[in-house]
Design a protein around this motif. Structure first.
Motif, short mmCIF file in Angstrom:
data_model
loop_
_atom_site.label_atom_id
_atom_site.label_comp_id
_atom_site.label_asym_id
_atom_site.label_seq_id
_atom_site.Cartn_x
_atom_site.Cartn_y
_atom_site.Cartn_z
N GLN A 144 0.84 -1.31 -0.26
CA GLN A 144 0.26 0.16 0.13
C GLN A 144 1.30 1.94 -0.03
OE1 GLN A 144 -2.66 -0.27 3.30
NE2 GLN A 144 -3.99 -1.55 2.40
N ASN A 145 0.39 2.01 -0.31
CA ASN A 145 0.90 3.57 -0.65
C ASN A 145 0.18 4.60 0.57
OD1 ASN A 145 0.87 6.93 -1.57
ND2 ASN A 145 2.68 5.45 -2.13
N ASP A 146 1.14 6.04 0.80
CA ASP A 146 0.71 6.30 2.28
C ASP A 146 -1.13 6.44 1.97
OD1 ASP A 146 2.62 6.10 3.60
OD2 ASP A 146 3.69 7.44 2.65
N ALA A 147 -0.96 6.91 0.28
CA ALA A 147 -2.23 7.88 0.02
C ALA A 147 -3.56 6.93 -0.41
CB ALA A 147 -2.11 8.46 -1.35
N PHE A 148 -3.40 5.53 -0.31
CA PHE A 148 -4.21 4.77 -0.38
C PHE A 148 -4.87 3.76 0.76
CE2 PHE A 148 -6.02 0.54 -1.62
CZ PHE A 148 -6.96 1.50 -2.58
N VAL A 149 -5.54 3.59 1.31
CA VAL A 149 -5.62 2.69 2.38
C VAL A 149 -6.67 1.95 2.72
CG1 VAL A 149 -5.56 2.91 5.49
CG2 VAL A 149 -3.94 4.25 3.79
N LEU A 150 -6.77 0.80 2.68
CA LEU A 150 -8.18 -0.22 2.25
C LEU A 150 -8.67 -0.39 4.08
CD1 LEU A 150 -6.35 -3.28 1.24
CD2 LEU A 150 -8.41 -2.12 0.21
N VAL A 151 -9.79 -0.02 3.78
CA VAL A 151 -10.59 -0.09 5.18
C VAL A 151 -11.98 -0.57 5.53
CG1 VAL A 151 -9.84 2.68 5.16
CG2 VAL A 151 -11.96 1.88 4.22
N ASP A 152 -12.24 -1.17 6.86
CA ASP A 152 -13.39 -1.86 7.55
C ASP A 152 -14.71 -0.92 7.16
OD1 ASP A 152 -15.20 -3.70 8.00
OD2 ASP A 152 -13.47 -3.98 10.15
N GLU A 153 -15.77 -1.16 6.18
CA GLU A 153 -17.10 -0.57 6.04
C GLU A 153 -17.16 -0.40 7.92
OE1 GLU A 153 -19.92 -2.33 4.35
OE2 GLU A 153 -18.63 -3.90 3.39
N LYS A 154 -17.24 -1.00 8.28
CA LYS A 154 -17.85 -0.89 9.99
C LYS A 154 -17.18 0.36 10.67
CE LYS A 154 -18.24 -6.50 10.42
NZ LYS A 154 -17.58 -6.41 9.14
N GLN A 155 -16.34 0.89 10.64
CA GLN A 155 -15.60 1.83 10.69
C GLN A 155 -16.03 3.08 10.27
OE1 GLN A 155 -10.68 0.97 11.01
NE2 GLN A 155 -11.57 -0.42 12.89
N LEU A 156 -17.14 3.32 8.88
CA LEU A 156 -17.52 4.63 8.32
C LEU A 156 -18.16 4.81 9.26
CD1 LEU A 156 -16.09 2.71 5.07
CD2 LEU A 156 -15.26 4.42 6.54
N SER A 157 -18.47 5.56 8.92
CA SER A 157 -20.01 6.79 9.04
C SER A 157 -21.34 6.43 8.00
CB SER A 157 -20.23 8.26 8.65
OG SER A 157 -19.78 8.51 7.09
N LYS A 158 -22.39 6.30 9.27
CA LYS A 158 -23.56 5.56 8.02
C LYS A 158 -24.03 6.08 6.86
CE LYS A 158 -27.86 3.35 8.36
NZ LYS A 158 -28.35 3.93 7.51
N GLU A 159 -24.01 7.61 6.02
CA GLU A 159 -23.91 7.73 5.00
C GLU A 159 -23.10 7.43 3.54
OE1 GLU A 159 -23.32 9.52 7.78
OE2 GLU A 159 -25.51 10.59 7.96
#
Length: 261
Positions: A144-159
């Motif tokens: 990965q690069n500093d600008a691109f990070v895979l995320v867990d959607e459970k930690q995202l906002s409802k929207e």
């Protein structure tokens, strides 16, 4: 590539005073997994077995962007270009069909399969070490690069979660602010997947290489409709554009492909 992406996975081992005795007798103790200082959204609690941390196979697949399948006593983890097979009844493990030195077997607790976290992180090509200052196990990701990070959607906002739900079944790359959803579209079973293999920064362009993984030969999959997708946060520097590339063809991702391919 500009630097390395650090993904901190802190293993807060909440041990009792009898923990050494537990380790010596093969007992288990629970461990809390933290990601970037926050509790990871794990479906099953991580455990400590003989001073090694194990997470459920499904959680390991989520953390490492892999694909996990279980067929009887054979569990398979598709990790990028590597295929790791845990033979549960024999207590063995192979990588690409070969027994490897230092391979660590899976554990079975009830109906749940647990796999060794450190060993799998190393198999994924990342570096892992104990950070004494932070009292954490720290993983240095090479993919990965500093600008691109895979995320867990459970930690995202409802929207953001609602946006993911609305586009995850539509083939393509979908954007909402700094959130990107890479969706393969409808698949006939969970054997199809997506894997980010490389991220490159070249001048004012960020290239994200994505592999479309195929079902493993000889494996049986439940015949249920699946929607393979990845979610990522992207922080682009000024005047920088992003391109998603098929890792196998070096052409734009999904170019010329119809839904269901």
């Amino acid at each position: 590539m500009r630097g390395k992406t650090w993904m901190a996975v802190a293993l807060s081992l909440q041990l009792l005073a009898v923990a050494p005795a537990l380790a010596a007798t093969g007992g288990t103790q629970t461990a809390t997994v933290l990601v970037d200082g926050k509790a990871a959204a794990l479906q099953k609690q991580a455990i400590l077995q003989q001073q090694k941390t194990y997470v459920s196979a499904a959680d390991a697949a989520s953390l490492l962007q892999a694909a996990w399948t279980l067929d009887g006593q054979k569990g398979q983890l598709k990790l990028g270009e590597r295929t790791i097979v845990f033979q549960l009844d024999a207590g063995t493990v192979t990588v690409d069909g070969k027994t490897v030195a230092g391979g660590e077997a899976a554990l079975v607790r009830g109906k749940e399969v647990y796999v060794p976290l450190r060993w799998l992180v190393e198999q994924a090509g990342h570096e892992i070490a104990w950070n004494e200052e932070k009292k954490a196990v720290e993983i240095v990701s090479k993919a990965q690069n500093d600008a691109f990070v895979l995320v867990d959607e459970k930690q995202l906002s409802k929207e953001e979660q609602d946006f993911i739900e609305s586009v995850k079944g539509k083939r393509g790359v979908h954007q909402r602010g700094d959130l990107y959803v890479i969706a393969r579209g409808q698949a006939p079973h969970p054997g199809y997947g997506l894997q980010v293999t490389k991220v490159e920064q070249k001048w004012e362009q960020l290239f994200v290489y994505v592999k479309q993984s195929e079902p493993a030969p000889g494996m049986m999959y439940p015949q249920v409709i699946a929607y393979p997708y990845l979610t990522a946060k992207v922080k682009l520097p000024p005047y920088t554009t992003i391109s998603f590339i098929d890792a196998d063809t070096n052409k734009p991702l999904f170019e010329g492909q119809a839904q269901g391919q």
